[in-house]
Design a protein around this motif. Structure first.
Motif, short mmCIF file in Angstrom:
data_model
loop_
_atom_site.label_atom_id
_atom_site.label_comp_id
_atom_site.label_asym_id
_atom_site.label_seq_id
_atom_site.Cartn_x
_atom_site.Cartn_y
_atom_site.Cartn_z
N VAL A 131 0.65 -1.10 -0.02
CA VAL A 131 -0.01 -0.13 0.12
C VAL A 131 0.78 1.19 -0.01
CG1 VAL A 131 -1.70 1.43 1.33
CG2 VAL A 131 -1.80 -1.16 1.25
N VAL A 132 1.80 1.14 0.84
CA VAL A 132 2.80 2.27 0.97
C VAL A 132 3.52 2.36 -0.41
CG1 VAL A 132 4.91 3.31 1.99
CG2 VAL A 132 3.10 2.07 3.43
N MET A 133 4.02 1.33 -1.13
CA MET A 133 4.45 1.62 -2.42
C MET A 133 3.65 2.17 -3.40
SD MET A 133 6.75 -1.30 -4.51
CE MET A 133 7.56 -1.68 -3.19
N ALA A 134 2.47 1.74 -3.39
CA ALA A 134 1.46 2.27 -4.25
C ALA A 134 1.15 3.56 -4.09
CB ALA A 134 -0.02 1.42 -4.15
N LEU A 135 1.02 4.11 -2.98
CA LEU A 135 0.91 5.43 -2.76
C LEU A 135 2.07 6.14 -3.05
CD1 LEU A 135 -0.71 5.21 0.89
CD2 LEU A 135 -1.85 6.34 -1.30
N LEU A 136 3.36 5.84 -2.90
CA LEU A 136 4.66 6.61 -3.26
C LEU A 136 4.67 6.57 -4.87
CD1 LEU A 136 7.31 5.11 -1.01
CD2 LEU A 136 6.22 7.54 -0.95
N ILE A 137 4.09 5.46 -5.63
CA ILE A 137 4.07 5.51 -7.20
C ILE A 137 2.97 6.55 -7.47
CG2 ILE A 137 3.48 4.26 -9.15
CD1 ILE A 137 4.70 1.73 -7.67
N PHE A 138 1.94 6.59 -6.75
CA PHE A 138 0.92 7.62 -7.20
C PHE A 138 1.44 9.04 -7.16
CE2 PHE A 138 -2.17 10.43 -5.52
CZ PHE A 138 -3.01 10.74 -6.37
N VAL A 139 2.16 9.16 -5.88
CA VAL A 139 2.50 10.50 -5.85
C VAL A 139 3.75 11.14 -7.00
CG1 VAL A 139 4.11 12.08 -4.35
CG2 VAL A 139 2.30 10.78 -3.48
N GLY A 140 4.37 9.85 -7.30
CA GLY A 140 5.49 10.26 -8.38
C GLY A 140 4.64 10.44 -9.81
N LEU A 141 3.77 9.68 -9.72
CA LEU A 141 3.08 9.90 -11.22
C LEU A 141 2.40 10.92 -11.20
CD1 LEU A 141 2.11 6.28 -11.86
CD2 LEU A 141 3.84 7.50 -13.06
N HIS A 142 1.61 11.67 -10.19
CA HIS A 142 0.89 12.70 -9.86
C HIS A 142 1.61 13.91 -10.29
CE1 HIS A 142 -2.68 14.79 -8.49
NE2 HIS A 142 -2.05 15.31 -7.98
N PHE A 143 2.72 13.83 -9.89
CA PHE A 143 3.50 15.16 -9.72
C PHE A 143 4.25 15.18 -11.17
CE2 PHE A 143 2.92 15.45 -5.32
CZ PHE A 143 2.32 16.79 -5.12
N ALA A 144 4.54 14.36 -11.89
CA ALA A 144 5.19 14.01 -12.91
C ALA A 144 4.16 14.75 -14.19
CB ALA A 144 5.46 12.60 -13.58
N GLU A 145 2.93 14.86 -13.94
CA GLU A 145 2.09 15.54 -14.72
C GLU A 145 2.25 17.21 -14.94
OE1 GLU A 145 -2.69 15.60 -15.55
OE2 GLU A 145 -1.99 16.38 -13.56
N SER A 146 2.86 17.54 -13.89
CA SER A 146 3.20 18.77 -13.65
C SER A 146 4.25 19.16 -14.86
CB SER A 146 3.62 19.37 -12.68
OG SER A 146 2.92 19.51 -11.68
N PHE A 147 5.30 18.28 -14.87
CA PHE A 147 6.19 18.46 -16.08
C PHE A 147 5.73 18.57 -17.54
CE2 PHE A 147 8.48 17.33 -12.26
CZ PHE A 147 9.40 18.27 -12.29
N LEU A 148 4.68 17.11 -17.82
CA LEU A 148 4.05 17.20 -18.81
C LEU A 148 3.25 18.13 -19.22
CD1 LEU A 148 2.89 13.25 -18.55
CD2 LEU A 148 4.70 14.34 -20.08
N ASP A 149 2.47 18.88 -18.18
CA ASP A 149 1.70 20.23 -18.62
C ASP A 149 2.67 21.07 -19.31
OD1 ASP A 149 -0.77 19.26 -17.94
OD2 ASP A 149 -0.66 19.97 -15.94
N PHE A 150 3.53 21.30 -18.70
CA PHE A 150 4.81 22.51 -19.20
C PHE A 150 5.07 22.05 -20.87
CE2 PHE A 150 9.15 23.80 -20.06
CZ PHE A 150 9.04 25.11 -19.74
N GLU A 151 5.42 20.79 -20.93
CA GLU A 151 5.91 20.24 -22.39
C GLU A 151 4.33 20.46 -23.28
OE1 GLU A 151 8.71 19.60 -23.16
OE2 GLU A 151 9.43 19.62 -21.06
N PHE A 152 3.45 20.30 -22.86
CA PHE A 152 2.14 20.45 -23.52
C PHE A 152 2.04 21.73 -23.82
CE2 PHE A 152 0.49 16.21 -21.90
CZ PHE A 152 0.43 15.86 -23.04
N ILE A 153 2.28 23.00 -23.10
CA ILE A 153 2.27 24.35 -23.27
C ILE A 153 3.34 24.64 -24.47
CG2 ILE A 153 2.99 26.64 -22.45
CD1 ILE A 153 2.01 25.79 -19.50
N VAL A 154 4.37 23.99 -24.29
CA VAL A 154 5.42 24.42 -25.29
C VAL A 154 4.98 23.84 -26.78
CG1 VAL A 154 7.97 23.61 -25.97
CG2 VAL A 154 7.44 24.10 -23.83
#
Length: 212
Positions: A131-154
């Motif tokens: 469960v802890v590992m799944a939550l950590l993966i969720f956080v990582g993927l969740h915030f990775a979207e912020s970088f993708l959003d920047f790329e989509f702006i570009v």
């Protein structure tokens, strides 16, 4: 501070509104936040940063509830915190009193809200490594979207400089779908930021399964 003397409405604030939202934000969070923001604008002298601060306190209260297994209370508090995150933006647009400091405070509060909620759930399930590992993966993927959003702006800026004839058929289809969604105020048909938070930190705890 004195009470507001003018009547605010969304008529003059709409042009400043974020034009494209996710499904859950567009159909649930935004409609819930707008009347609250309008009431605050017309009946109080509350500034947007204070709403953001209350949102942060609600997130902390939700974290405490998650950590102690009171999932129903945690889900309600977390959702209230998210709604207030929309309220502060609407309030700033209605009154035209947003600031760079307020925007930064709001952004860091968004990050803190997720980290508090997920961290508290991980603490409650500390004895279940998966469960802890799944939550950590969720956080990582969740915030990775912020970088993708920047790329989509570009990418969006690049698209504006290149005619559609330069795209492949698949790219033209994808672009057409995206533009149709944008015309009705939706960001994507896929599970996005607010939908993920709702499933992991609201719906899951309410069902008694935090990772549902």
């Amino acid at each position: 501070t004195s009470m507001p003397t003018q009547r605010y409405s969304f008529d003059h604030a709409e042009p400043k509104r974020r034009p494209v939202q996710s499904l859950y934000a567009g159909f649930v969070l935004d409609p819930a936040a707008r009347p609250v923001a309008l009431w605050l604008a017309n009946r109080t002298a509350v500034r947007p940063w204070l709403v953001t601060l209350v949102s942060l306190f609600l997130a902390l209260a939700a974290g405490l509830a998650y950590a102690t297994g009171r999932f129903a209370a945690a889900a309600v508090l977390f959702q209230a915190s998210v709604v207030l995150d929309f309220v502060d933006g609407h309030l700033a647009r209605l009154k035209g009193n947003g600031s760079i400091a307020g925007i930064l405070f709001d952004g860091y509060t968004d990050i803190a809200r997720v980290m508090i909620g997920v961290g508290a759930l991980a603490a409650y399930h500390a004895d279940v490594p998966l469960v802890v590992m799944a939550l950590l993966i969720f956080v990582g993927l969740h915030f990775a979207e912020s970088f993708l959003d920047f790329e989509f702006i570009v990418i969006d800026k690049w698209l504006k400089r290149n005619p559609p004839s330069a795209f492949t058929r698949a790219e033209r289809i994808a672009l057409g779908v995206t533009r149709r969604l944008e015309r009705v105020g939706l960001k994507t048909l896929f599970i996005h930021y607010q939908e993920r938070l709702f499933m992991v930190l609201v719906l899951g705890p309410l069902l008694g399964a935090p990772l549902t």
